[in-house]
Design a protein around this motif. Structure first.
Motif, PDB file in Angstrom:
ATOM      1  N   ALA A 103     -33.545 -23.147  -6.289  1.00 49.52           N
ATOM      2  CA  ALA A 103     -33.480 -21.703  -6.096  1.00 49.52           C
ATOM      3  C   ALA A 103     -32.384 -21.324  -5.112  1.00 49.52           C
ATOM      4  O   ALA A 103     -31.949 -20.178  -5.059  1.00 49.52           O
ATOM      5  N   GLU A 104     -31.930 -22.296  -4.312  1.00 47.07           N
ATOM      6  CA  GLU A 104     -30.899 -22.054  -3.306  1.00 47.07           C
ATOM      7  C   GLU A 104     -29.938 -23.227  -3.278  1.00 47.07           C
ATOM      8  O   GLU A 104     -30.276 -24.331  -3.724  1.00 47.07           O
ATOM      9  N   GLY A 105     -28.780 -22.994  -2.711  1.00 45.92           N
ATOM     10  CA  GLY A 105     -27.803 -24.065  -2.564  1.00 45.92           C
ATOM     11  C   GLY A 105     -26.705 -23.663  -1.609  1.00 45.92           C
ATOM     12  O   GLY A 105     -26.518 -22.478  -1.310  1.00 45.92           O
ATOM     13  N   THR A 106     -25.994 -24.657  -1.097  1.00 43.63           N
ATOM     14  CA  THR A 106     -24.832 -24.408  -0.255  1.00 43.63           C
ATOM     15  C   THR A 106     -23.654 -25.196  -0.817  1.00 43.63           C
ATOM     16  O   THR A 106     -23.838 -26.258  -1.419  1.00 43.63           O
ATOM     17  N   VAL A 107     -22.470 -24.661  -0.610  1.00 46.55           N
ATOM     18  CA  VAL A 107     -21.246 -25.333  -1.019  1.00 46.55           C
ATOM     19  C   VAL A 107     -20.256 -25.205   0.118  1.00 46.55           C
ATOM     20  O   VAL A 107     -19.983 -24.096   0.593  1.00 46.55           O
ATOM     21  N   GLU A 108     -19.738 -26.354   0.574  1.00 45.30           N
ATOM     22  CA  GLU A 108     -18.704 -26.354   1.604  1.00 45.30           C
ATOM     23  C   GLU A 108     -17.367 -26.580   0.918  1.00 45.30           C
ATOM     24  O   GLU A 108     -17.227 -27.449   0.062  1.00 45.30           O
ATOM     25  N   PHE A 109     -16.378 -25.790   1.318  1.00 47.17           N
ATOM     26  CA  PHE A 109     -15.075 -25.874   0.662  1.00 47.17           C
ATOM     27  C   PHE A 109     -13.944 -25.478   1.605  1.00 47.17           C
ATOM     28  O   PHE A 109     -14.181 -24.881   2.648  1.00 47.17           O
ATOM     29  N   ARG A 110     -12.752 -25.839   1.181  1.00 43.92           N
ATOM     30  CA  ARG A 110     -11.523 -25.362   1.803  1.00 43.92           C
ATOM     31  C   ARG A 110     -10.731 -24.636   0.731  1.00 43.92           C
ATOM     32  O   ARG A 110     -10.415 -25.213  -0.310  1.00 43.92           O
ATOM     33  N   ALA A 111     -10.411 -23.386   0.992  1.00 40.06           N
ATOM     34  CA  ALA A 111      -9.602 -22.581   0.073  1.00 40.06           C
ATOM     35  C   ALA A 111      -8.224 -22.418   0.704  1.00 40.06           C
ATOM     36  O   ALA A 111      -8.087 -21.819   1.766  1.00 40.06           O
ATOM     37  N   HIS A 112      -7.228 -22.971   0.046  1.00 37.96           N
ATOM     38  CA  HIS A 112      -5.857 -22.900   0.547  1.00 37.96           C
ATOM     39  C   HIS A 112      -5.200 -21.628   0.019  1.00 37.96           C
ATOM     40  O   HIS A 112      -5.416 -21.246  -1.133  1.00 37.96           O
ATOM     41  N   LEU A 113      -4.409 -20.992   0.864  1.00 39.38           N
ATOM     42  CA  LEU A 113      -3.788 -19.733   0.515  1.00 39.38           C
ATOM     43  C   LEU A 113      -2.464 -19.559   1.239  1.00 39.38           C
ATOM     44  O   LEU A 113      -2.176 -20.290   2.197  1.00 39.38           O
ATOM     45  N   THR A 114      -1.705 -18.615   0.780  1.00 41.70           N
ATOM     46  CA  THR A 114      -0.554 -18.145   1.542  1.00 41.70           C
ATOM     47  C   THR A 114      -0.770 -16.660   1.758  1.00 41.70           C
ATOM     48  O   THR A 114      -1.243 -15.946   0.873  1.00 41.70           O
ATOM     49  N   ASP A 115      -0.445 -16.207   2.947  1.00 38.51           N
ATOM     50  CA  ASP A 115      -0.574 -14.798   3.313  1.00 38.51           C
ATOM     51  C   ASP A 115       0.810 -14.345   3.762  1.00 38.51           C
ATOM     52  O   ASP A 115       1.296 -14.795   4.805  1.00 38.51           O
ATOM     53  N   ALA A 116       1.438 -13.508   2.963  1.00 35.38           N
ATOM     54  CA  ALA A 116       2.813 -13.063   3.216  1.00 35.38           C
ATOM     55  C   ALA A 116       3.738 -14.263   3.411  1.00 35.38           C
ATOM     56  O   ALA A 116       4.590 -14.275   4.282  1.00 35.38           O
ATOM     57  N   GLY A 117       3.498 -15.310   2.613  1.00 36.68           N
ATOM     58  CA  GLY A 117       4.347 -16.500   2.649  1.00 36.68           C
ATOM     59  C   GLY A 117       3.942 -17.564   3.652  1.00 36.68           C
ATOM     60  O   GLY A 117       4.481 -18.662   3.639  1.00 36.68           O
ATOM     61  N   ARG A 118       2.973 -17.289   4.518  1.00 38.05           N
ATOM     62  CA  ARG A 118       2.501 -18.263   5.510  1.00 38.05           C
ATOM     63  C   ARG A 118       1.275 -19.002   4.988  1.00 38.05           C
ATOM     64  O   ARG A 118       0.310 -18.371   4.560  1.00 38.05           O
ATOM     65  N   ALA A 119       1.334 -20.341   5.046  1.00 39.00           N
ATOM     66  CA  ALA A 119       0.207 -21.158   4.569  1.00 39.00           C
ATOM     67  C   ALA A 119      -0.981 -21.033   5.518  1.00 39.00           C
ATOM     68  O   ALA A 119      -0.820 -20.959   6.738  1.00 39.00           O
ATOM     69  N   ASP A 120      -2.178 -21.020   4.949  1.00 35.68           N
ATOM     70  CA  ASP A 120      -3.408 -20.944   5.735  1.00 35.68           C
ATOM     71  C   ASP A 120      -4.523 -21.611   4.932  1.00 35.68           C
ATOM     72  O   ASP A 120      -4.371 -21.888   3.741  1.00 35.68           O
ATOM     73  N   VAL A 121      -5.649 -21.868   5.592  1.00 35.84           N
ATOM     74  CA  VAL A 121      -6.808 -22.475   4.946  1.00 35.84           C
ATOM     75  C   VAL A 121      -8.061 -21.755   5.420  1.00 35.84           C
ATOM     76  O   VAL A 121      -8.245 -21.524   6.617  1.00 35.84           O
ATOM     77  N   LEU A 122      -8.920 -21.413   4.474  1.00 34.02           N
ATOM     78  CA  LEU A 122     -10.236 -20.863   4.775  1.00 34.02           C
ATOM     79  C   LEU A 122     -11.238 -21.984   4.557  1.00 34.02           C
ATOM     80  O   LEU A 122     -11.353 -22.497   3.443  1.00 34.02           O
ATOM     81  N   HIS A 123     -11.936 -22.375   5.612  1.00 34.74           N
ATOM     82  CA  HIS A 123     -12.963 -23.426   5.522  1.00 34.74           C
ATOM     83  C   HIS A 123     -14.301 -22.721   5.670  1.00 34.74           C
ATOM     84  O   HIS A 123     -14.555 -22.044   6.661  1.00 34.74           O
ATOM     85  N   GLU A 124     -15.165 -22.887   4.661  1.00 40.28           N
ATOM     86  CA  GLU A 124     -16.424 -22.153   4.665  1.00 40.28           C
ATOM     87  C   GLU A 124     -17.547 -22.995   4.078  1.00 40.28           C
ATOM     88  O   GLU A 124     -17.325 -23.847   3.230  1.00 40.28           O
ATOM     89  N   ARG A 125     -18.724 -22.728   4.552  1.00 44.16           N
ATOM     90  CA  ARG A 125     -19.955 -23.257   3.962  1.00 44.16           C
ATOM     91  C   ARG A 125     -20.729 -22.038   3.474  1.00 44.16           C
ATOM     92  O   ARG A 125     -21.245 -21.254   4.270  1.00 44.16           O
ATOM     93  N   SER A 126     -20.765 -21.867   2.157  1.00 39.92           N
ATOM     94  CA  SER A 126     -21.368 -20.680   1.547  1.00 39.92           C
ATOM     95  C   SER A 126     -22.784 -20.956   1.080  1.00 39.92           C
ATOM     96  O   SER A 126     -23.083 -22.044   0.599  1.00 39.92           O
ATOM     97  N   ARG A 127     -23.626 -19.913   1.189  1.00 38.97           N
ATOM     98  CA  ARG A 127     -24.996 -20.006   0.684  1.00 38.97           C
ATOM     99  C   ARG A 127     -25.115 -19.214  -0.604  1.00 38.97           C
ATOM    100  O   ARG A 127     -24.576 -18.117  -0.723  1.00 38.97           O
ATOM    101  N   PHE A 128     -25.846 -19.796  -1.541  1.00 37.47           N
ATOM    102  CA  PHE A 128     -26.081 -19.168  -2.837  1.00 37.47           C
ATOM    103  C   PHE A 128     -27.572 -19.169  -3.114  1.00 37.47           C
ATOM    104  O   PHE A 128     -28.305 -20.041  -2.652  1.00 37.47           O
ATOM    105  N   THR A 129     -28.019 -18.187  -3.870  1.00 35.33           N
ATOM    106  CA  THR A 129     -29.413 -18.093  -4.268  1.00 35.33           C
ATOM    107  C   THR A 129     -29.455 -17.498  -5.676  1.00 35.33           C
ATOM    108  O   THR A 129     -28.450 -17.060  -6.203  1.00 35.33           O
ATOM    109  N   ARG A 130     -30.629 -17.504  -6.248  1.00 27.21           N
ATOM    110  CA  ARG A 130     -30.777 -16.933  -7.597  1.00 27.21           C
ATOM    111  C   ARG A 130     -31.404 -15.545  -7.509  1.00 27.21           C
ATOM    112  O   ARG A 130     -32.327 -15.315  -6.742  1.00 27.21           O
ATOM    113  N   VAL A 131     -30.896 -14.661  -8.342  1.00 27.05           N
ATOM    114  CA  VAL A 131     -31.479 -13.331  -8.532  1.00 27.05           C
ATOM    115  C   VAL A 131     -31.669 -13.171 -10.033  1.00 27.05           C
ATOM    116  O   VAL A 131     -30.704 -13.307 -10.793  1.00 27.05           O
ATOM    117  N   ASP A 132     -32.894 -12.956 -10.429  1.00 23.58           N
ATOM    118  CA  ASP A 132     -33.217 -12.849 -11.871  1.00 23.58           C
ATOM    119  C   ASP A 132     -32.684 -14.054 -12.639  1.00 23.58           C
ATOM    120  O   ASP A 132     -32.155 -13.927 -13.749  1.00 23.58           O
TER     121      ASP A 132
END
Length: 141
Positions: A103-132
């Motif tokens: 019914a629930e879960g977590t996912v840890e990830f790194r999302a790589h991006l560029t912002d106005a040409g500058r490299a960056d990384v978003l590191h997150e541990r997201s929570r997910f659940t079920r609805v209907d």
């Protein structure tokens, strides 16, 4: 929500490799991988699959999909994506729960991006659940 919110980035089309990275492994394009989830013709079977499709939605600026897959209790009224941000690569680091029988879960990830040409990384541990019975993004830990 602005009109641009429903349009995909011109650099990424349905025939492009899927931004989530899963399509590369399976040899699928965006149209074959995350595209059906974005279109609503199928739903994510796992929390990780939903997280990957949401990453792809960020990459193609599909704000409607992001809102649709956000838990009602934490969903903002609107999402405004910065056109200067380009999502370049996703690394899934691990997950707990989030499977067919959970019914629930977590996912840890790194999302790589560029912002106005500058490299960056978003590191997150997201929570997910079920609805209907459907996986939705709840929040970040």
């Amino acid at each position: 929500m602005s009109r641009r919110s429903s349009r995909r980035s011109p650099a990424i089309t349905s025939t492009s490799p899927c931004p989530c990275g899963l399509g590369e492994t399976l040899g699928e394009t965006l149209g074959e991988c995350c595209g059906p989830l974005h279109a609503g013709s199928t739903t994510a079977a796992t929390a990780e699959r939903l997280m990957r499709s949401r990453y792809s939605a960020f990459a193609v600026a599909d704000e409607a999909y992001l809102l649709r897959t956000w838990h009602p209790s934490t969903r903002p009224a609107r999402v405004e994506l910065d056109p200067a941000v380009r999502w370049t690569r996703l690394e899934v680091l691990g997950s707990t729960g989030g499977g067919a029988l959970h019914a629930e879960g977590t996912v840890e990830f790194r999302a790589h991006l560029t912002d106005a040409g500058r490299a960056d990384v978003l590191h997150e541990r997201s929570r997910f659940t079920r609805v209907d019975g459907q996986w939705v993004y709840l929040d970040a830990l």
